[in-house]
Design a protein around this motif. Structure first.
Motif, PDB file in Angstrom:
ATOM      1  N   VAL A 156       0.829  -1.210   0.000  1.00 39.48           N
ATOM      2  CA  VAL A 156       0.000   0.000   0.000  1.00 39.48           C
ATOM      3  C   VAL A 156       0.865   1.264   0.000  1.00 39.48           C
ATOM      4  O   VAL A 156       0.613   2.199  -0.762  1.00 39.48           O
ATOM      5  N   LEU A 157       1.878   1.296   0.840  1.00 44.76           N
ATOM      6  CA  LEU A 157       2.718   2.498   0.927  1.00 44.76           C
ATOM      7  C   LEU A 157       3.503   2.739  -0.350  1.00 44.76           C
ATOM      8  O   LEU A 157       3.815   3.896  -0.690  1.00 44.76           O
ATOM      9  N   ASN A 158       3.817   1.682  -1.094  1.00 46.69           N
ATOM     10  CA  ASN A 158       4.538   1.840  -2.357  1.00 46.69           C
ATOM     11  C   ASN A 158       3.709   2.552  -3.417  1.00 46.69           C
ATOM     12  O   ASN A 158       4.252   3.026  -4.429  1.00 46.69           O
ATOM     13  N   GLU A 159       2.389   2.640  -3.179  1.00 42.42           N
ATOM     14  CA  GLU A 159       1.541   3.403  -4.098  1.00 42.42           C
ATOM     15  C   GLU A 159       1.898   4.881  -4.093  1.00 42.42           C
ATOM     16  O   GLU A 159       1.495   5.635  -4.980  1.00 42.42           O
ATOM     17  N   SER A 160       2.667   5.301  -3.111  1.00 38.22           N
ATOM     18  CA  SER A 160       3.127   6.691  -3.041  1.00 38.22           C
ATOM     19  C   SER A 160       4.135   7.010  -4.128  1.00 38.22           C
ATOM     20  O   SER A 160       4.403   8.180  -4.412  1.00 38.22           O
ATOM     21  N   LEU A 164      10.843   1.897  -0.475  1.00 38.16           N
ATOM     22  CA  LEU A 164      11.157   1.503   0.894  1.00 38.16           C
ATOM     23  C   LEU A 164      12.669   1.406   1.083  1.00 38.16           C
ATOM     24  O   LEU A 164      13.381   0.857   0.246  1.00 38.16           O
ATOM     25  N   GLY A 165      13.153   1.942   2.186  1.00 41.57           N
ATOM     26  CA  GLY A 165      14.562   1.828   2.525  1.00 41.57           C
ATOM     27  C   GLY A 165      15.425   2.944   2.003  1.00 41.57           C
ATOM     28  O   GLY A 165      16.548   3.134   2.458  1.00 41.57           O
ATOM     29  N   SER A 166      14.886   3.691   1.031  1.00 42.34           N
ATOM     30  CA  SER A 166      15.634   4.850   0.532  1.00 42.34           C
ATOM     31  C   SER A 166      14.794   6.117   0.620  1.00 42.34           C
ATOM     32  O   SER A 166      15.257   7.135   1.131  1.00 42.34           O
ATOM     33  N   ASP A 167      13.527   6.052   0.178  1.00 38.43           N
ATOM     34  CA  ASP A 167      12.647   7.223   0.241  1.00 38.43           C
ATOM     35  C   ASP A 167      11.830   7.253   1.535  1.00 38.43           C
ATOM     36  O   ASP A 167      11.527   8.318   2.055  1.00 38.43           O
ATOM     37  N   TYR A 168      11.435   6.072   2.003  1.00 30.28           N
ATOM     38  CA  TYR A 168      10.687   6.005   3.266  1.00 30.28           C
ATOM     39  C   TYR A 168      11.106   4.769   4.040  1.00 30.28           C
ATOM     40  O   TYR A 168      11.757   3.858   3.506  1.00 30.28           O
TER      41      TYR A 168
END
Length: 452
Positions: A156-160, A164-168
């Motif tokens: 779900v968060l990747n829909e941003s 993960l791990g670099s941007d958030y």
């Protein structure tokens, strides 16, 4: 290209690390209930700027006015937050755009077939994805099944559009609140956490260390932290089921379970006491084991032992109702038409929480048998709406100032013991049936007590 990507990853990590180190990060807490509000207070006391979000506008108004809406959270906590320039309560999700850290403290109930209901968490994660900026840390504190953080939340968060791990960054840190516990506060409870990756784990660890927690325990992954939370509460559910079953067994042998427990408790090693009762309630113990058994079925691993414990605990309200029937039969009365008073309907003593409370099941079962049921609970003046017991919504606690207030009832059932019952002096002289599910009513009252 690879060097630039690594540099940017380090830039996001180091930027948030610096903010956490200096406590200049703004932390958003989503969900201001029994978990979220104490967390807000802890982080605020550690001098973080905190934004508290909840969809319930009445909570926001009360916090803004310095009013506590949770019985066991002191008025002084709400007042200190309302007077602070570093705390903002809001029901506007857009306000969370300015947050560097977002912590989800949302309900994760089970559905009608005991399947996990992650709708509150995942819908909020979707909204986070729409406002999240680079360098944000997201932490889930709600109980969930193993893998929910590193699979469902990530999806779900990747829909941003962020990585993960670099941007958030993303971690799991299970709540360990114990409502009504006056000897241990939120910041004193060891704070367990696990990151989805190493960077996320490091930032989450720093958040809670700087956030005022005295003991932060970091494990290797979010999945380990998820499983630890499920183990904690499944352990309690299974052991409560054991003594609940033994209560029935020993009763059939005319042996007092409470005396047995006292005797076994004299052993200084190898025994931990759990007490029987009318069933289990609250936001964790009746729910968490099903998150584990559901996921286990998906992997093909059996959880028969845990499922059996759940069945034993679920039977206990029925055992109480049978005790009421038996007590009334002894005086040639039927449940139908009898007036019955329930003492305590919260799921545990000295709190106002009725989630999954066994008293509500007992109440409805007695209604189905034709009884006229009232309740007295100084912590629950009005029954709030619940998903499973809508017909009880709006019922009000009756007053109990003296023995005369009990005189009109045929039976009194102690379901949940509160300190405010003050040794049950209001029962002195009561001539009806008294059913005690907590072994709390003293024999010195001179009344007949049935330990159910």
């Amino acid at each position: 290209m690879g060097t630039n990507a690594a540099s940017f990853k380090a830039e996001c990590f180091l930027g948030l690390k610096e903010k956490l180190d200096s406590r200049t990060a703004t932390v958003g807490v989503i969900g201001l209930g029994y978990v979220g509000l104490p967390l807000v207070h802890t982080l605020h006391n550690a001098e973080f700027s905190v934004i508290g979000y909840d969809t319930d506008s009445s909570k926001i108004k009360k916090l803004s006015s310095g009013i506590s809406y949770i019985q066991h959270i002191p008025l002084e906590v709400a007042q200190s937050l309302s007077l602070s320039t570093s705390f903002t309560p809001t029901d506007n999700f857009e306000t969370l755009k300015q947050c560097d850290v977002l912590i989800l403290c949302l309900p994760t109930p089970v559905g009608s077939h005991n399947e996990p209901d992650m709708s509150f968490v995942l819908s909020s994660a979707k909204r986070i994805a729409s406002i999240m900026t680079k360098g944000t840390l997201v932490v889930l504190e709600s109980t969930t099944y193993p893998g929910a953080t590193d699979t469902d939340m990530v999806e779900v968060l990747n829909e941003s559009g962020l990585t993960l791990g670099s941007d958030y960054f993303l971690a799991y840190s299970p709540e360990r609140e114990d409502p009504g516990n006056v000897t241990m506060h939120t910041h004193e409870i060891p704070k367990l956490l696990g990151g989805v990756d190493a960077s996320s784990g490091a930032l989450a660890e720093l958040l809670y260390r700087q956030g005022g927690f005295l003991n932060v325990v970091r494990v290797s992954s979010a999945r380990v932290a998820e499983c630890a939370k499920l183990l904690e509460n499944t352990y309690r559910a299974v052991n409560i089921a054991l003594v609940n079953e033994l209560k029935t067994v020993f009763s059939s042998m005319h042996v007092n379970i409470w005396e047995v427990l006292d005797a076994a408790g004299t052993k200084p090693f190898g025994f931990q006491r759990f007490n029987p009762g009318p069933g289990i309630g609250g936001h964790c113990i009746p729910v968490d084991p099903f998150y584990l058994t559901w996921k286990a079925k998906e992997t093909g691993a059996p959880c028969g032992f845990i499922e059996l414990a759940a069945l034993v605990n679920a039977k206990m309200p029925g055992v109480v109702v049978e005790s009421v029937q038996g007590a009334l039969n002894e005086v040639c009365k039927s449940v139908k038409g009898s007036k019955i008073l329930l003492l305590g309907i919260a799921y545990k003593g000295n709190v106002d929480d009725i989630r999954e409370a066994p008293a509500l099941v007992i109440w409805e079962n007695l209604l189905d048998l034709g009884a006229d049921v009232k309740y007295h609970d100084p912590f629950v003046p009005v029954v709030c709406p619940t998903r499973k017991h809508p017909r009880l919504s709006g019922e009000r606690s009756v007053g109990l100032d003296g023995s005369a207030d009990c005189a009109g009832f045929d039976a009194v059932v102690l379901v949940t013991n509160h300190d405010r019952f003050e040794e049950f002096r209001f029962l002195r002289g009561f001539e009806g049936a008294v059913i005690d599910t907590r072994n709390a009513i003293p024999e010195s009252l001179g009344i007949t007590i049935i330990r159910a």
